[in-house]
Scaffold this active site. Structure first.
Site, PDB file in Angstrom:
ATOM      1  N   ASP A  32       5.994  77.757  87.043  1.00  0.00           N
ATOM      2  CA  ASP A  32       5.628  79.182  87.114  1.00  0.00           C
ATOM      3  C   ASP A  32       4.914  79.472  88.440  1.00  0.00           C
ATOM      4  O   ASP A  32       5.131  80.511  89.066  1.00  0.00           O
ATOM      5  CB  ASP A  32       4.726  79.560  85.928  1.00  0.00           C
ATOM      6  CG  ASP A  32       5.402  79.268  84.599  1.00  0.00           C
ATOM      7  OD1 ASP A  32       6.601  79.578  84.478  1.00  0.00           O
ATOM      8  OD2 ASP A  32       4.747  78.712  83.696  1.00  0.00           O
ATOM      9  N   HIS A  69       3.431  79.322  78.810  1.00  0.00           N
ATOM     10  CA  HIS A  69       4.701  79.100  79.510  1.00  0.00           C
ATOM     11  C   HIS A  69       5.878  79.641  78.696  1.00  0.00           C
ATOM     12  O   HIS A  69       6.730  78.876  78.235  1.00  0.00           O
ATOM     13  CB  HIS A  69       4.898  77.607  79.831  1.00  0.00           C
ATOM     14  CG  HIS A  69       6.200  77.348  80.531  1.00  0.00           C
ATOM     15  ND1 HIS A  69       6.462  77.784  81.806  1.00  0.00           N
ATOM     16  CD2 HIS A  69       7.340  76.750  80.114  1.00  0.00           C
ATOM     17  CE1 HIS A  69       7.690  77.451  82.152  1.00  0.00           C
ATOM     18  NE2 HIS A  69       8.255  76.819  81.133  1.00  0.00           N
TER      19      HIS A  69
HETATM   20  N1  LIG Z   1       7.765  73.119  81.369  1.00  0.00           N
HETATM   21  C1  LIG Z   1       8.704  73.699  82.088  1.00  0.00           C
HETATM   22  O1  LIG Z   1       8.395  74.465  83.010  1.00  0.00           O
HETATM   23  C2  LIG Z   1      10.142  73.431  81.830  1.00  0.00           C
HETATM   24  C3  LIG Z   1      10.540  72.772  80.695  1.00  0.00           C
HETATM   25  N2  LIG Z   1      11.848  72.485  80.462  1.00  0.00           N
HETATM   26  C4  LIG Z   1      12.195  71.773  79.222  1.00  0.00           C
HETATM   27  O2  LIG Z   1      12.403  70.394  79.504  1.00  0.00           O
HETATM   28  C5  LIG Z   1      13.221  69.822  78.473  1.00  0.00           C
HETATM   29  C6  LIG Z   1      14.323  68.969  79.063  1.00  0.00           C
HETATM   30  O3  LIG Z   1      15.216  69.746  79.819  1.00  0.00           O
HETATM   31  P1  LIG Z   1      16.503  69.091  80.532  1.00  0.00           P
HETATM   32  O4  LIG Z   1      16.125  67.865  81.258  1.00  0.00           O
HETATM   33  O5  LIG Z   1      17.203  70.165  81.243  1.00  0.00           O
HETATM   34  O6  LIG Z   1      17.363  68.665  79.233  1.00  0.00           O
HETATM   35  P2  LIG Z   1      18.497  67.536  79.139  1.00  0.00           P
HETATM   36  O7  LIG Z   1      19.203  67.735  77.843  1.00  0.00           O
HETATM   37  O8  LIG Z   1      19.317  67.522  80.381  1.00  0.00           O
HETATM   38  O9  LIG Z   1      17.677  66.175  79.102  1.00  0.00           O
HETATM   39  C7  LIG Z   1      16.831  65.850  78.050  1.00  0.00           C
HETATM   40  C8  LIG Z   1      16.809  64.352  77.898  1.00  0.00           C
HETATM   41  O10 LIG Z   1      15.935  64.054  76.830  1.00  0.00           O
HETATM   42  C9  LIG Z   1      16.488  62.942  76.177  1.00  0.00           C
HETATM   43  N3  LIG Z   1      15.934  62.760  74.847  1.00  0.00           N
HETATM   44  C10 LIG Z   1      16.249  63.390  73.691  1.00  0.00           C
HETATM   45  N4  LIG Z   1      15.511  62.887  72.680  1.00  0.00           N
HETATM   46  C11 LIG Z   1      14.717  61.946  73.214  1.00  0.00           C
HETATM   47  C12 LIG Z   1      13.755  61.067  72.676  1.00  0.00           C
HETATM   48  N5  LIG Z   1      13.445  61.063  71.380  1.00  0.00           N
HETATM   49  N6  LIG Z   1      13.144  60.220  73.514  1.00  0.00           N
HETATM   50  C13 LIG Z   1      13.425  60.218  74.831  1.00  0.00           C
HETATM   51  N7  LIG Z   1      14.347  61.007  75.388  1.00  0.00           N
HETATM   52  C14 LIG Z   1      14.986  61.858  74.587  1.00  0.00           C
HETATM   53  C15 LIG Z   1      17.989  63.177  76.171  1.00  0.00           C
HETATM   54  O11 LIG Z   1      18.712  61.986  75.943  1.00  0.00           O
HETATM   55  C16 LIG Z   1      18.179  63.732  77.577  1.00  0.00           C
HETATM   56  O12 LIG Z   1      18.496  62.726  78.493  1.00  0.00           O
HETATM   57  C17 LIG Z   1      13.727  71.017  77.662  1.00  0.00           C
HETATM   58  O13 LIG Z   1      12.956  71.143  76.487  1.00  0.00           O
HETATM   59  C18 LIG Z   1      13.472  72.200  78.562  1.00  0.00           C
HETATM   60  O14 LIG Z   1      13.336  73.416  77.864  1.00  0.00           O
HETATM   61  C19 LIG Z   1      12.810  72.830  81.366  1.00  0.00           C
HETATM   62  C20 LIG Z   1      12.468  73.482  82.537  1.00  0.00           C
HETATM   63  C21 LIG Z   1      11.122  73.871  82.830  1.00  0.00           C
HETATM   64  O1  LIG Z   2      13.486  78.647  80.774  1.00  0.00           O
HETATM   65  C1  LIG Z   2      13.627  77.545  80.213  1.00  0.00           C
HETATM   66  O2  LIG Z   2      14.113  77.381  79.098  1.00  0.00           O
HETATM   67  C2  LIG Z   2      13.141  76.349  80.949  1.00  0.00           C
HETATM   68  C3  LIG Z   2      11.804  76.634  81.463  1.00  0.00           C
HETATM   69  O3  LIG Z   2      10.814  76.494  80.782  1.00  0.00           O
HETATM   70  C4  LIG Z   2      11.706  77.248  82.786  1.00  0.00           C
HETATM   71  O4  LIG Z   2      12.659  77.215  83.569  1.00  0.00           O
HETATM   72  O5  LIG Z   2      10.629  77.798  83.070  1.00  0.00           O
END
Ligand SMILES: NC(=O)C1=CN([C@@H]2O[C@H](COP(=O)(O)OP(=O)(O)OC[C@H]3O[C@@H](n4cnc5c(N)ncnc54)[C@H](O)[C@@H]3O)[C@@H](O)[C@H]2O)C=CC1
Ligand SMILES: O=C([O-])CC(=O)C(=O)O
Length: 340
Positions: free
Chosen positions: A176, A203
């Site tokens: 953010d 967030h």
């Molecule tokens: N805090 C923030 O600003 C943001 C948060 N996110 C969040 O981050 C998370 C991941 O996003 P992406 O990497 O794009 O998803 P993705 O689906 O590409 O990767 C997630 C990974 O987590 C793994 N996974 C699932 N269950 C698991 C477990 N029990 N133990 C270990 N690994 C496990 C999967 O195998 C996969 O490799 C989502 O919840 C998303 O909403 C995404 C962008 C920004």
């Molecule tokens: O928007 C989403 O789902 C992933 C996230 O938290 C971000 O990009 O800020």
């Protein structure tokens, strides 16, 4: 003593104290849970490149041997190891100074972050149970959404295990801040690398509250309408990416960057670098809500000080009041889930 002998004696001493002989930095182990995912892979790359990391532990339920082999060939000091599946989670975590959690499912168009709760809450609960067992003193950087609920879930899991230390649990809201800086620089026409903007609250949607009245370098070139539009774009930044990716997930590259920036700040704090400040969603008394994102000073034990909000504009005061209901409900939902 000959200089070479003196050098090797001091190297032995440093190694005994947990100092790396090569860099003079303390040895630091960082674990990434979800390391084979869209965020996990570029985040693994960036953490391998961080000279403060001596050991990088890459864990996922699948795919980590490949990611670890790939990243390990980069000629940077961190020793990389891949771990896959429940059986190897303990070893992946043991001795970690920082655990970064980007495990779980991302959004598709039309979903809110809260729509991820049903799947991600359980994943986070299990991973935090293992953290409490294998590395109870680690700093935890929670990326998995909905952050407004996953951080309270982690806190409850740690409380139940008797390991909770509010100084060591962080919701990563750095993306953010990254977005607010970029959008502000574009609109105010100032160099983006000079820009600072605190982002407070939570967030998700309106809980994300950028404080453009405190942005530096200050400008009077922006109208109230400009500030409103910048605020909305920052709040909707995640959705902008989700829609542009059209079903192929949410922000991964900018998030990996933001996650690496925040983890680097945590490492610097642990290593005793003074005056390290980043925004993060932490246990807080800044408002009446038990968790809240604001500027946080990082130190040798994690949170050294949760900083206040400073002077707010009327528009920001209104935004603050408007976000409290949703943020409170998301926090309570997480607490309830963890105690069910
Ligand atoms: N805090 C923030 O600003 C943001 C948060 N996110 C969040 O981050 C998370 C991941 O996003 P992406 O990497 O794009 O998803 P993705 O689906 O590409 O990767 C997630 C990974 O987590 C793994 N996974 C699932 N269950 C698991 C477990 N029990 N133990 C270990 N690994 C496990 C999967 O195998 C996969 O490799 C989502 O919840 C998303 O909403 C995404 C962008 C920004
Ligand atoms: O928007 C989403 O789902 C992933 C996230 O938290 C971000 O990009 O800020």
């Amino acid at each position: 003593m000959r200089p070479s002998l003196m050098r090797s004696a001091s190297q032995v001493l440093r190694r005994r104290r947990g100092y790396s002989s090569a860099s003079g930095q303390p040895e630091r182990k960082v674990a990434i849970l979800g390391a084979a995912g869209g965020i996990g892979q570029p985040l693994s790359l960036l953490m391998k490149l961080n000279p403060l990391v001596s050991s990088l532990s890459l864990y996922d339920i699948a795919g980590t041997p490949g990611v670890a082999a790939d990243v390990s060939h980069i000629n940077a000091p961190a020793q990389v190891k891949g771990f896959m599946g429940d059986d190897q989670l303990g070893e992946a975590l043991e001795g970690s100074d920082i655990v970064i959690i980007p495990a779980g499912v991302p959004r598709k168009p039309g979903m809110t972050r809260d729509d991820l709760f049903n799947i991600n809450a359980g994943i986070v609960k299990n991973l935090c149970t293992a953290i409490a067992k294998y590395c109870p003193n680690a700093l935890v950087n929670m990326i998995s959404n909905p952050v407004n609920s996953t951080v309270p879930i982690a806190a409850e899991v740690f409380k139940k295990a008797g390991t909770y230390d509010e100084k060591k649990l962080f919701g990563v809201t750095t993306l953010d801040v990254v977005r607010a800086k970029t959008f502000y620089a574009g609109k105010a026409n100032v160099p983006v690398t000079d820009v600072n903007v605190p982002v407070v609250g939570g967030h998700a949607g309106i809980t994300i509250l950028p404080l453009f009245s405190q942005a530096t370098p200050a400008t009077n070139a922006l109208s109230d309408e400009d500030i409103k539009a910048l605020t909305k774009r920052t709040q909707d930044g995640g959705t902008e990416v989700v829609e542009a990716k059209a079903g192929k997930g949410s922000a991964t590259l900018s998030m990996a960057y933001a996650g690496a920036v925040f983890a680097n700040a945590c490492l610097k704090g642990l290593n005793g670098v003074p005056d390290v400040v980043e925004c993060s969603f932490v246990q807080s008394t800044v408002t009446e809500l038990p968790f809240f994102a604001s500027k946080v000073k990082l130190g040798k034990n994690g949170v050294e000080e949760v900083l206040g909000l400073g002077q707010l504009s009327d528009f920001e005061k209104e935004g603050l009041e408007n976000l409290k209901g949703e943020l409170k409900a998301s926090i309570e939902k997480g607490i309830k889930f963890a105690n069910a």
